[in-house]
Design a protein around this motif. Structure first.
Motif, PDB file in Angstrom:
ATOM      1  N   ALA A 161     -46.923 -10.103   8.605  1.00  0.00           N
ATOM      2  CA  ALA A 161     -45.484  -9.853   8.474  1.00  0.00           C
ATOM      3  C   ALA A 161     -44.690 -11.151   8.533  1.00  0.00           C
ATOM      4  CB  ALA A 161     -45.023  -8.896   9.568  1.00  0.00           C
ATOM      5  N   GLN A 162     -45.150 -12.105   9.321  1.00  0.00           N
ATOM      6  CA  GLN A 162     -44.516 -13.432   9.329  1.00  0.00           C
ATOM      7  C   GLN A 162     -44.570 -14.065   7.941  1.00  0.00           C
ATOM      8  OE1 GLN A 162     -46.546 -15.725  12.432  1.00  0.00           O
ATOM      9  NE2 GLN A 162     -44.634 -15.847  13.581  1.00  0.00           N
TER      10      GLN A 162
ATOM     11  N   ASN B 263     -37.513 -15.131   2.401  1.00  0.00           N
ATOM     12  CA  ASN B 263     -36.380 -15.858   2.974  1.00  0.00           C
ATOM     13  C   ASN B 263     -35.747 -15.081   4.134  1.00  0.00           C
ATOM     14  OD1 ASN B 263     -34.684 -18.084   3.101  1.00  0.00           O
ATOM     15  ND2 ASN B 263     -33.183 -17.203   1.703  1.00  0.00           N
ATOM     16  N   SER B 264     -36.584 -14.383   4.897  1.00  0.00           N
ATOM     17  CA  SER B 264     -36.191 -13.604   6.076  1.00  0.00           C
ATOM     18  C   SER B 264     -35.279 -12.410   5.757  1.00  0.00           C
ATOM     19  CB  SER B 264     -35.534 -14.488   7.142  1.00  0.00           C
ATOM     20  OG  SER B 264     -36.478 -15.381   7.707  1.00  0.00           O
TER      21      SER B 264
ATOM     22  N   PRO C 195     -38.713  -7.922  10.267  1.00  0.00           N
ATOM     23  CA  PRO C 195     -39.053  -6.932  11.297  1.00  0.00           C
ATOM     24  C   PRO C 195     -38.645  -7.334  12.709  1.00  0.00           C
ATOM     25  CG  PRO C 195     -40.905  -7.336   9.828  1.00  0.00           C
ATOM     26  CD  PRO C 195     -39.900  -8.408   9.562  1.00  0.00           C
ATOM     27  N   ALA C 196     -38.119  -8.547  12.892  1.00  0.00           N
ATOM     28  CA  ALA C 196     -37.687  -8.980  14.224  1.00  0.00           C
ATOM     29  C   ALA C 196     -36.314  -8.457  14.598  1.00  0.00           C
ATOM     30  CB  ALA C 196     -37.685 -10.511  14.297  1.00  0.00           C
TER      31      ALA C 196
ATOM     32  N   SER D 211     -40.273 -15.879  12.408  1.00  0.00           N
ATOM     33  CA  SER D 211     -40.760 -17.231  12.688  1.00  0.00           C
ATOM     34  C   SER D 211     -40.611 -17.600  14.162  1.00  0.00           C
ATOM     35  CB  SER D 211     -40.015 -18.249  11.824  1.00  0.00           C
ATOM     36  OG  SER D 211     -38.616 -18.166  12.029  1.00  0.00           O
ATOM     37  N   ASP D 212     -39.847 -16.812  14.923  1.00  0.00           N
ATOM     38  CA  ASP D 212     -39.722 -17.059  16.361  1.00  0.00           C
ATOM     39  C   ASP D 212     -40.992 -16.695  17.117  1.00  0.00           C
ATOM     40  OD1 ASP D 212     -37.041 -17.953  16.275  1.00  0.00           O
ATOM     41  OD2 ASP D 212     -36.302 -15.884  16.275  1.00  0.00           O
TER      42      ASP D 212
END
Length: 351
Positions: free
Chosen positions: A107-108, A115-116, A120-121, A157-158
């Motif tokens: 998923a990352q 481009n985000s 899912p975050a 990406s976090d």
């Protein structure tokens, strides 16, 4: 005030599936079906050309897997995912299953490609809009709370993933795999069916569809849901190993004061994306085709008029968009596969 929930989602899922099975119910005893309700939507499984015993055994195994995935990765009822979210909120590192670590790593990757816009975050945003419920509560988020999440800017990406250890640089990350899990389940279903010796099947999870083999001498055929009418927008054949995914503002939404609010949120604004009614991608055979059909329909839907850039980011050449005004745009590659009913609105073909 109008709410659309389970009934609307089931109707849409049934319509997408209708053309694949409508001629078989009475005339083809070798076509076997099972239905269930999982992932908050209707699931339809069809197996062709096998004995009833083998078909039932294989479909039952798939449905058991769907139920496991639903319970394990539920976004708001107690699950492995909610346990991980709680650890992230506390600033802790959690030990997760190998499956979840692999899913999050994938998923990352898909989030970065989009481009985000596939993010899912941002489960906190989904919860604020009332979509962490089986029945939607029509409400607008508190502006201050919404702004706080936007400023925290949680992203995939976090996450820091080391083996089975998962942590986050950002405690605002709240994972929701609702835009990923149905596609992942398609891939799992195909793997299970093949392991059982099934060569020809069609799997439909609320409009996310994947084909295995064919139906007799012809490919599987299905209809794309019209986002505003109770009928197919177009029909097309689906070949072995291909998957279709659609993001639409008609699937989960509510209306408040005459405005439609869908669950497809733009992480840049924090609000529902409203430039598109539906966006369909067809994934040609490749590893993870089912997963890609689910995740890769979100960024182009959110991107609006810039949708074609985002399908290219995922290597997708077969795609169709219905814009907010109802105008239909379709890639040249997909246009050759589609059959539109007579009297349909004009279609613009794009490269």
């Amino acid at each position: 005030m109008v709410m659309r929930g389970i009934a609307g989602r089931c109707a849409a899922a049934l319509l997408v599936f209708l053309l694949a099975v409508m001629m078989a119910a009475c005339t083809r005893p070798e076509l076997h079906r099972q239905e269930a309700y999982v992932f908050g939507t209707r699931v339809d499984l069809t197996v062709y050309g096998e004995s009833r015993e083998l078909a039932d055994e294989a479909m039952a195994a798939v449905l058991r897997e769907f139920d496991r995935l639903h319970r394990t990765y539920h976004a708001w009822e107690p699950s492995e995912l909610t346990t991980l979210n709680a650890a992230i909120a506390r600033g802790e590192i959690a030990t997760v299953s190998g499956e979840l670590a692999t899913m999050l790593t994938d998923a990352q990757r898909l989030s970065e490609l989009g481009n985000s816009l596939f993010n899912p975050a941002m489960g906190a945003l989904i919860e604020m809009w009332g979509f962490h419920a089986d029945e939607f509560v029509p409400r607008r988020p508190d502006p201050a709370a919404l702004q706080a999440v936007l400023e925290a800017s949680p992203r995939m990406s976090d996450l820091v993933i080391t083996g089975n250890q998962v942590g986050s640089r950002n405690p605002a990350v709240k994972l929701d795999l609702g835009g990923y899990a149905k596609g992942y389940a398609l891939d799992r279903a195909v793997a299970i069916l093949r392991s059982k010796g099934i060569e020809n099947a069609l799997i439909n999870i609320g409009g996310n569809v994947m084909a295995l083999g064919k139906k007799g001498d012809t490919p599987w055929r299905l209809g794309l849901q019209h986002p505003r009418e109770p009928q197919p927008l177009a029909t097309l054949p689906l070949y072995d190993g291909e998957a279709i995914g659609t993001s639409g503002d008609y699937q989960r939404y509510f209306e408040l004061d005459g405005k439609r609010y869908s669950h497809l949120l733009d992480p840049r604004s924090g609000g529902p994306a409203d430039a598109t009614q539906s966006l369909t991608v067809l994934i040609t055979p490749r590893e993870g085709a089912g997963t890609l059909s689910d995740a890769a329909s979100k960024p182009p839907f959110i991107a609006g008029d810039n949708w074609r850039e985002y399908t290219r980011r995922y290597g997708i050449e077969h795609a169709l968009r219905v814009a907010a005004d109802g105008h239909i745009e379709v890639t040249r590659e997909l246009r050759g596969r589609l059959q539109f009913p007579s009297g349909s609105a004009p279609v613009t073909v794009v490269d």
